[in-house]
Enzyme design. Structure first.
Site, PDB file in Angstrom:
ATOM      1  N   PRO A 113       3.996  37.910  34.722  1.00  0.00           N
ATOM      2  CA  PRO A 113       4.450  38.033  36.109  1.00  0.00           C
ATOM      3  C   PRO A 113       5.672  37.163  36.364  1.00  0.00           C
ATOM      4  O   PRO A 113       6.089  36.371  35.515  1.00  0.00           O
ATOM      5  CB  PRO A 113       3.254  37.514  36.910  1.00  0.00           C
ATOM      6  CG  PRO A 113       2.669  36.466  36.024  1.00  0.00           C
ATOM      7  CD  PRO A 113       2.823  37.029  34.615  1.00  0.00           C
ATOM      8  N   LYS A 143       9.148  33.543  31.507  1.00  0.00           N
ATOM      9  CA  LYS A 143       9.649  34.527  30.530  1.00  0.00           C
ATOM     10  C   LYS A 143      11.058  34.189  30.060  1.00  0.00           C
ATOM     11  O   LYS A 143      11.331  34.202  28.853  1.00  0.00           O
ATOM     12  CB  LYS A 143       9.621  35.944  31.127  1.00  0.00           C
ATOM     13  CG  LYS A 143       8.238  36.469  31.424  1.00  0.00           C
ATOM     14  CD  LYS A 143       8.266  37.852  32.030  1.00  0.00           C
ATOM     15  CE  LYS A 143       9.034  37.965  33.315  1.00  0.00           C
ATOM     16  NZ  LYS A 143       8.542  37.130  34.421  1.00  0.00           N
ATOM     17  N   GLU A 174      15.115  40.518  31.461  1.00  0.00           N
ATOM     18  CA  GLU A 174      14.837  41.440  32.576  1.00  0.00           C
ATOM     19  C   GLU A 174      14.968  42.896  32.129  1.00  0.00           C
ATOM     20  O   GLU A 174      15.534  43.743  32.828  1.00  0.00           O
ATOM     21  CB  GLU A 174      15.753  41.140  33.771  1.00  0.00           C
ATOM     22  CG  GLU A 174      15.641  39.730  34.315  1.00  0.00           C
ATOM     23  CD  GLU A 174      14.312  39.386  34.979  1.00  0.00           C
ATOM     24  OE1 GLU A 174      13.436  40.269  35.117  1.00  0.00           O
ATOM     25  OE2 GLU A 174      14.139  38.212  35.355  1.00  0.00           O
ATOM     26  N   VAL A 175      14.400  43.196  30.979  1.00  0.00           N
ATOM     27  CA  VAL A 175      14.534  44.517  30.365  1.00  0.00           C
ATOM     28  C   VAL A 175      13.937  45.624  31.236  1.00  0.00           C
ATOM     29  O   VAL A 175      14.353  46.783  31.152  1.00  0.00           O
ATOM     30  CB  VAL A 175      13.937  44.519  28.936  1.00  0.00           C
ATOM     31  CG1 VAL A 175      12.419  44.406  28.972  1.00  0.00           C
ATOM     32  CG2 VAL A 175      14.389  45.723  28.138  1.00  0.00           C
ATOM     33  N   GLN A 176      12.996  45.294  32.118  1.00  0.00           N
ATOM     34  CA  GLN A 176      12.366  46.312  32.963  1.00  0.00           C
ATOM     35  C   GLN A 176      13.359  47.002  33.889  1.00  0.00           C
ATOM     36  O   GLN A 176      13.093  48.088  34.387  1.00  0.00           O
ATOM     37  CB  GLN A 176      11.199  45.721  33.772  1.00  0.00           C
ATOM     38  CG  GLN A 176      11.598  44.921  35.001  1.00  0.00           C
ATOM     39  CD  GLN A 176      11.964  43.480  34.703  1.00  0.00           C
ATOM     40  OE1 GLN A 176      11.867  43.019  33.576  1.00  0.00           O
ATOM     41  NE2 GLN A 176      12.359  42.745  35.735  1.00  0.00           N
ATOM     42  N   CYS A 230      -1.442  30.996  40.481  1.00  0.00           N
ATOM     43  CA  CYS A 230      -1.558  31.664  41.779  1.00  0.00           C
ATOM     44  C   CYS A 230      -1.223  30.654  42.877  1.00  0.00           C
ATOM     45  O   CYS A 230      -1.818  29.575  42.944  1.00  0.00           O
ATOM     46  CB  CYS A 230      -2.974  32.207  41.966  1.00  0.00           C
ATOM     47  SG  CYS A 230      -3.233  33.001  43.565  1.00  0.00           S
ATOM     48  N   CYS A 284      -4.718  30.400  45.388  1.00  0.00           N
ATOM     49  CA  CYS A 284      -5.959  29.727  44.976  1.00  0.00           C
ATOM     50  C   CYS A 284      -5.781  28.781  43.786  1.00  0.00           C
ATOM     51  O   CYS A 284      -6.722  28.104  43.397  1.00  0.00           O
ATOM     52  CB  CYS A 284      -7.035  30.752  44.658  1.00  0.00           C
ATOM     53  SG  CYS A 284      -6.719  31.695  43.139  1.00  0.00           S
TER      54      CYS A 284
END
Length: 187
Positions: free
Chosen positions: A16, A21, A89-91, A145, A148
């Protein structure tokens, strides 16, 4: 018989937003630099959040890069003196990048890419499912997260936009666990 001199490989770094990354990608670039591996470092033109000609991690580590809109433009920068291609950021790239990646890996080149595996709806993001399927190695990173403080594997969009591709940062997104992501989308 296994060829010991064959170097072709596809490595995918995923997870995420806010999972590190780009930091992991830059770490691998530094290792390749240490070994004098000549590489082309690429990012999509659409991602100009921090800089147009650099990939920059959230910790401030950066590497010079070229920006490209598609696989054809990437190949216009490519030459056979390169032993590796690095793509952040290959997406955000389209399907035309897949044959390019497979071709380079099949020719013995190292291909290392980083990108989001899912979009803000927790659905597979663009070309990423295909890249994960053809990868030789996958590194899936996690974040924390912000609700939480448990393990986060999802990118939650805080804005009302419904566009799948929307480049943003901490003002628009946060890392969330599955439970907090679902709670947030119900509000």
């Amino acid at each position: 018989m296994i060829r010991r001199d064959f170097k072709g490989v596809i490595d995918v770094i995923t997870g995420p937003m806010f999972s590190g990354k780009t930091e992991e990608l830059i770490k691998r670039v530094r290792i390749l630099e240490y070994a004098d591996i000549k590489m082309l470092i690429v990012k999509p033109k659409v991602d100009n959040r921090f800089n147009e000609n650099k990939i920059i991690s959230r910790s401030g580590v950066e590497k010079q890069t070229i920006s490209a809109k598609d696989g054809e433009e990437i190949m216009s920068f490519w030459n056979n003196s390169y032993d590796a291609i690095i793509i952040d950021e290959v997406q955000f790239f389209g399907w035309d990048i897949i044959p390019m990646i497979e071709k380079l890996a099949s020719e013995g080149k190292r291909v290392i890419v980083a990108g989001l595996d899912t979009d803000y709806k927790m659905q597979p993001f663009g070309i990423m499912p295909h890249l994960l399927a053809i990868a030789d190695n996958i590194t899936k990173l996690i974040a924390v997260c912000l609700i939480c403080k448990n393990v986060a594997s999802k990118s939650f969009r805080k804005t009302k936009s419904v566009a799948i591709t929307e480049v943003g940062d901490k003002d628009e997104y946060e890392a969330r666990c599955r439970r907090c992501h679902i709670k947030g989308t119900k509000k």
